[in-house]
Scaffold this motif. Sequence first.
Motif, mmCIF file in Angstrom:
data_model
loop_
_atom_site.group_PDB
_atom_site.id
_atom_site.type_symbol
_atom_site.label_atom_id
_atom_site.label_comp_id
_atom_site.label_asym_id
_atom_site.label_seq_id
_atom_site.Cartn_x
_atom_site.Cartn_y
_atom_site.Cartn_z
ATOM 1 N N TRP A 11 1.188 -1.033 -0.331
ATOM 2 C CA TRP A 11 -0.284 -0.236 -0.255
ATOM 3 C C TRP A 11 0.893 1.146 -0.162
ATOM 4 C CZ3 TRP A 11 -0.191 3.207 4.648
ATOM 5 C CH2 TRP A 11 -1.121 4.149 4.212
ATOM 6 N N GLU A 12 1.876 1.126 0.785
ATOM 7 C CA GLU A 12 2.527 2.443 0.476
ATOM 8 C C GLU A 12 3.618 2.585 -0.010
ATOM 9 O OE1 GLU A 12 6.523 4.192 3.964
ATOM 10 O OE2 GLU A 12 5.997 2.681 4.027
ATOM 11 N N ALA A 13 3.902 1.778 -1.090
ATOM 12 C CA ALA A 13 4.689 1.753 -1.905
ATOM 13 C C ALA A 13 3.574 2.511 -3.424
ATOM 14 C CB ALA A 13 5.368 0.513 -2.510
ATOM 15 N N GLY A 14 2.813 2.326 -3.063
ATOM 16 C CA GLY A 14 1.418 2.560 -4.218
ATOM 17 C C GLY A 14 1.853 3.414 -4.386
ATOM 18 N N PHE A 15 1.367 4.753 -3.588
ATOM 19 C CA PHE A 15 1.098 5.653 -2.897
ATOM 20 C C PHE A 15 1.589 6.101 -4.775
ATOM 21 C CE2 PHE A 15 0.288 5.996 1.444
ATOM 22 C CZ PHE A 15 -1.094 6.942 0.678
ATOM 23 N N ALA A 16 2.693 5.654 -5.287
ATOM 24 C CA ALA A 16 3.438 6.605 -6.358
ATOM 25 C C ALA A 16 4.110 6.020 -7.881
ATOM 26 C CB ALA A 16 5.154 6.837 -6.008
ATOM 27 N N GLN A 17 2.239 4.493 -7.298
ATOM 28 C CA GLN A 17 2.040 3.595 -8.445
ATOM 29 C C GLN A 17 1.037 3.730 -9.307
ATOM 30 O OE1 GLN A 17 2.783 0.275 -6.965
ATOM 31 N NE2 GLN A 17 4.612 -0.274 -6.957
ATOM 32 N N PRO A 18 0.375 3.656 -10.927
ATOM 33 C CA PRO A 18 -0.737 3.713 -11.739
ATOM 34 C C PRO A 18 -1.265 2.515 -10.741
ATOM 35 C CG PRO A 18 0.833 3.367 -12.863
ATOM 36 C CD PRO A 18 1.433 3.645 -11.875
ATOM 37 N N PRO A 19 -2.018 2.019 -11.323
ATOM 38 C CA PRO A 19 -2.776 0.913 -10.849
ATOM 39 C C PRO A 19 -2.584 -0.643 -10.971
ATOM 40 C CG PRO A 19 -4.762 2.655 -11.597
ATOM 41 C CD PRO A 19 -3.199 3.355 -11.849
ATOM 42 N N THR A 20 -1.901 -0.233 -13.007
ATOM 43 C CA THR A 20 -1.933 -1.848 -13.439
ATOM 44 C C THR A 20 -0.189 -1.801 -12.368
ATOM 45 O OG1 THR A 20 -2.057 -1.033 -15.677
ATOM 46 C CG2 THR A 20 -1.345 -3.167 -15.675
ATOM 47 N N GLU A 21 0.211 -1.029 -12.281
ATOM 48 C CA GLU A 21 1.431 -1.668 -11.491
ATOM 49 C C GLU A 21 1.158 -1.778 -9.808
ATOM 50 O OE1 GLU A 21 5.111 1.318 -11.847
ATOM 51 O OE2 GLU A 21 4.525 1.127 -13.882
ATOM 52 N N ARG A 22 0.386 -1.341 -8.879
ATOM 53 C CA ARG A 22 -0.503 -1.599 -8.156
ATOM 54 C C ARG A 22 -0.945 -3.462 -7.968
ATOM 55 N NH1 ARG A 22 -4.252 3.744 -6.795
ATOM 56 N NH2 ARG A 22 -2.475 4.769 -5.908
ATOM 57 N N ALA A 23 -1.882 -3.347 -9.112
ATOM 58 C CA ALA A 23 -2.252 -4.888 -8.596
ATOM 59 C C ALA A 23 -1.189 -5.392 -9.215
ATOM 60 C CB ALA A 23 -2.980 -5.274 -10.124
ATOM 61 N N LEU A 24 0.249 -6.044 -10.274
ATOM 62 C CA LEU A 24 1.502 -6.255 -10.638
ATOM 63 C C LEU A 24 2.043 -6.667 -8.825
ATOM 64 C CD1 LEU A 24 2.028 -5.348 -13.595
ATOM 65 C CD2 LEU A 24 0.896 -7.790 -12.934
ATOM 66 N N ALA A 25 2.207 -5.516 -7.811
ATOM 67 C CA ALA A 25 2.643 -5.607 -6.977
ATOM 68 C C ALA A 25 2.189 -6.147 -5.473
ATOM 69 C CB ALA A 25 2.830 -4.265 -5.751
ATOM 70 N N LEU A 26 0.684 -6.297 -5.917
ATOM 71 C CA LEU A 26 -0.044 -7.075 -4.447
ATOM 72 C C LEU A 26 0.293 -8.477 -4.886
ATOM 73 C CD1 LEU A 26 -3.194 -5.059 -4.960
ATOM 74 C CD2 LEU A 26 -1.841 -5.908 -2.812
ATOM 75 N N LEU A 27 0.262 -8.466 -6.346
ATOM 76 C CA LEU A 27 -0.099 -10.432 -6.909
ATOM 77 C C LEU A 27 1.876 -11.012 -6.836
ATOM 78 C CD1 LEU A 27 -1.806 -10.580 -10.486
ATOM 79 C CD2 LEU A 27 -2.437 -11.678 -7.570
ATOM 80 N N ALA A 28 2.508 -9.991 -7.027
ATOM 81 C CA ALA A 28 3.913 -10.336 -6.695
ATOM 82 C C ALA A 28 4.307 -10.783 -5.522
ATOM 83 C CB ALA A 28 4.766 -9.537 -7.253
ATOM 84 N N VAL A 29 3.829 -10.301 -4.443
ATOM 85 C CA VAL A 29 3.733 -10.701 -2.691
ATOM 86 C C VAL A 29 2.717 -12.072 -2.755
ATOM 87 C CG1 VAL A 29 3.334 -10.044 -0.894
ATOM 88 C CG2 VAL A 29 4.238 -8.510 -2.068
ATOM 89 N N ALA A 30 1.994 -12.281 -3.225
ATOM 90 C CA ALA A 30 0.835 -13.357 -3.074
ATOM 91 C C ALA A 30 0.879 -14.589 -3.533
ATOM 92 C CB ALA A 30 -0.829 -12.817 -3.670
ATOM 93 N N CYS A 31 2.071 -14.205 -5.116
ATOM 94 C CA CYS A 31 1.920 -15.453 -5.654
ATOM 95 C C CYS A 31 3.882 -15.568 -5.963
ATOM 96 C CB CYS A 31 0.984 -15.493 -6.933
ATOM 97 S SG CYS A 31 -0.431 -15.065 -6.966
#
Length: 244
Positions: free
Chosen positions: A13-33
């Motif tokens: 969430w903190e890193a997502g402040f500087a990211q567009p939606p698509t990169e936020r989605a990929l960041a979530l999945l990178a940790v979850a998968c």
Amino acid sequence: MRALSAGELLDVWEAGFAQPPTERALALLAVACPETSPDALAAISIGQRDAKLIMLRELLWGARMAGVVVCPNCRDRLELLLNTQQIYSGSQRTTSGANFLSIAGYEMTLRLPTSLDVIAVADQSDAEGCRTLMLERCLTSVVKGDAPVDIDKLPPEVMESVVTSMAEADPLADIQLHLTCPSCEHRWHTVFDIVSFLWTEIEVWAWRILSDVHTLARAYGWRERDILTLSPTRRQFYLNMVGA
């Protein structure tokens, strides 16, 4: 796939402040998968990516999703209840690999759009330019007879058919909700975007959990990491003890 810990979710969430939606989605999945590389996650279709996000949401907070929509006719606010199981069952129909189309004498090979494509077209200032660039990236071969055809030479009706075929091959890439207002009986459809929906939920959760951390840290002198490792039930017990 696994659920993120409280600390991991806050980090994303903190890193997502500087990211567009698509990169936020990929960041979530990178940790979850963790079993799948970030490059591989970026290369799956939008519908397959969103199916994973819906599954992640279920792991985090359950299958029931609640939201609010506004009727475009009478402006009443309507409560919207969704179930993750009903939505991501459509991912089973996603077509993997190359797709072959034959429309009006044009023989075409295409692949489904991915997060990499969305990132690549993000700088386009108009919808038509965005769609054209997306098709240029995803249509890998176009021929008529024995002659290759430039994508910008395709007739508009053929382009529309290609877009329709892509949507049908990857149904979760464009989730349409069909709604009826109980007040005025107006009917309409709206897009359900799991990326923005889930991120909004994460933001609400993050502010709440950080408020809890602040309260418990002041009361007991505990570190953030220690507070985050508490189960929600135990954390609430301590909050009740300090009158929060």
